[in-house]
Design an enzyme around this catalytic site. Structure first.
Site, PDB file in Angstrom:
ATOM      1  N   SER A 179       0.793  -1.229   0.000  1.00 14.25           N
ATOM      2  CA  SER A 179       0.000   0.000   0.000  1.00 14.25           C
ATOM      3  C   SER A 179       0.822   1.273   0.000  1.00 14.25           C
ATOM      4  CB  SER A 179      -0.943   0.002   1.207  1.00 14.25           C
ATOM      5  OG  SER A 179      -0.205  -0.059   2.418  1.00 14.25           O
ATOM      6  N   HIS A 207      -5.320  -3.920  -1.741  1.00 14.89           N
ATOM      7  CA  HIS A 207      -5.123  -2.981  -2.846  1.00 14.89           C
ATOM      8  C   HIS A 207      -5.023  -3.684  -4.195  1.00 14.89           C
ATOM      9  CE1 HIS A 207      -4.662   0.804  -0.616  1.00 14.89           C
ATOM     10  NE2 HIS A 207      -4.175   0.033   0.351  1.00 14.89           N
ATOM     11  N   LYS A 238     -12.332  -0.625  -0.661  1.00 13.95           N
ATOM     12  CA  LYS A 238     -11.535   0.191  -1.568  1.00 13.95           C
ATOM     13  C   LYS A 238     -12.155   0.164  -2.960  1.00 13.95           C
ATOM     14  CE  LYS A 238      -7.351  -0.103   1.214  1.00 13.95           C
ATOM     15  NZ  LYS A 238      -7.996  -0.625   2.434  1.00 13.95           N
TER      16      LYS A 238
END
Length: 391
Positions: A179, A207, A238
């Protein structure tokens, strides 16, 4: 009144070092341009990779779920908190990830803590040094032995695995996409070593979910490793656009976590609207390869331009593009001056990253236009020259 002198002194020290950062309050919802302090600024720090927070299908699903189920689930999952919509989400997540089963948690952070429940005192967990804080904290809660290998260093990983043959279980854990640096784990090499030394592979795709692989299936799919990664953790917070996390793998893993994972057992389940939103997002991902293509096109364009200016973007190879500054105070100044130019990009300093590795982290999304990205690049060049980052 409590004596908070020690806390106050520590806060003052953070301020002196330029590492103190108050919470930023936004006046509009998550988008490419957002309002702060009455100003409209370009958002370059959001994890909303695909812009799904505003997708009409997700909004509709949330509203319909509230009408059908109400605003809350009323209990933990093991009592009355597993509604049909929760079960449906887990079934479709498992099908999407091409695993036997999936189990949803309240966040990606609690998912990592929950999965660590598989470790006992006779086991060892082997972790990349740059893994996310949730993995580090999850490891600290176990009674297992722990080993750390240098970032993406496969020679060191093999040396550690070779030394750990006597443990009952060996679990190798890595971020799929790191990240802070935006680089990708060497998952094929990790899997090969794990198979050689009979270890379990656990990848945190926070991610990578919605970013890597076909339709955003994640790093396992990206590398064609179906069936060879034993635990896939993903986020619903996300690229998926809502909130939550999940673990995907074999049915026995799900069954064990339901019985043993304390974050799952002792937290009220996600509101029905959240579960319905996530379910709608998975269905959007199945038909939205073009969104992911746009995300990667934007990321490549931005990273190439930033590097051409002379900035250090480290090992970035994803939509996470750090501009490495070094000194914490200078890093935060860089971020503040960018905001003055109308670009919000968060400064990140120690202890999140090493003391000399402060960076301003940019995150590119599918919804950014080329005009947006050029606006950010122009601001970067102006501020970079102003504080001496460019020569």
């Amino acid at each position: 009144m409590a004596n908070w002198g020690a806390l106050e002194r520590e806060l003052e020290q953070l301020k002196k070092e330029g590492r103190y950062r108050p919470i930023t309050v936004w006046e509009t919802g998550s988008d490419t341009w957002m309002n702060i302090g009455g100003r409209r600024v370009l958002q370059m720090s959001s994890n909303n990779y695909l812009g799904l927070t505003n997708h009409p299908d997700l909004k509709k699903a949330a509203i319909e779920a509230i009408e059908q189920y109400g605003v809350g689930s009323g209990s933990v999952r093991t009592i009355t908190g597993t509604l049909h919509i929760h079960d449906q989400l887990e079934q479709e997540l498992a099908a999407f990830k091409e695993t036997e089963a999936a189990l949803v948690f309240q966040s990606g952070f609690t998912t990592n803590q929950g999965v660590m429940t598989i470790l006992g005192a006779d086991d060892v967990v082997i972790s990349d040094e740059l893994n996310h804080a949730s993995i580090i904290d999850g490891i600290r809660l176990t009674k297992a032995q722990r080993r750390i290998y240098a970032h993406r260093d496969m020679d060191q990983l093999e040396a550690v695995l070779r030394e750990c043959g006597s443990f009952a279980k060996r679990v190798v854990v890595t971020d799929g996409v790191f990240s802070m640096d935006g680089d990708i784990a060497p998952l094929p090499a990790i899997v090969e070593l794990a198979e050689k030394y009979d270890a379990i592979v656990f990848v945190d795709d926070a991610h990578a979910s919605g970013v890597l692989g076909r339709n955003g299936k994640g790093s396992t799919d990206h590398f064609g490793l179906k069936g060879r990664v034993h635990i896939q953790v993903g986020t619903l917070s996300k690229a998926v656009g809502a909130v939550g996390g999940y673990a995907a793998g074999d049915q026995v893993l799900k069954d064990f976590l339901i019985q043993k994972a304390r974050p799952f057992l002792f937290s009220t389940s996600a509101p029905p609207a959240v579960a319905a939103t996530c379910l709608a997002a998975i269905r959007v991902l199945r038909r939205s390869e073009s969104l992911i293509g746009q995300l990667w096109s934007n990321a490549t364009y931005f990273r190439t331009k930033v590097r051409a200016l002379g900035f250090n973007t480290g090992g970035s190879e994803t939509p996470i593009v750090p501009v490495i500054v070094g000194d914490p105070a200078k890093t935060m100044l860089f971020s503040d001056l960018l905001l003055q130019q109308g670009v919000f990009a968060q400064g990140i300093v120690f202890p999140t990253v090493a003391m000399d590795k402060g960076r301003v982290r940019f995150i590119v999304t599918a919804n950014h236009t080329r005009e947006d990205l050029d606006f950010a690049i122009d601001a970067l060049e102006l501020v970079g020259n102003k504080i001496g980052l460019l020569t």
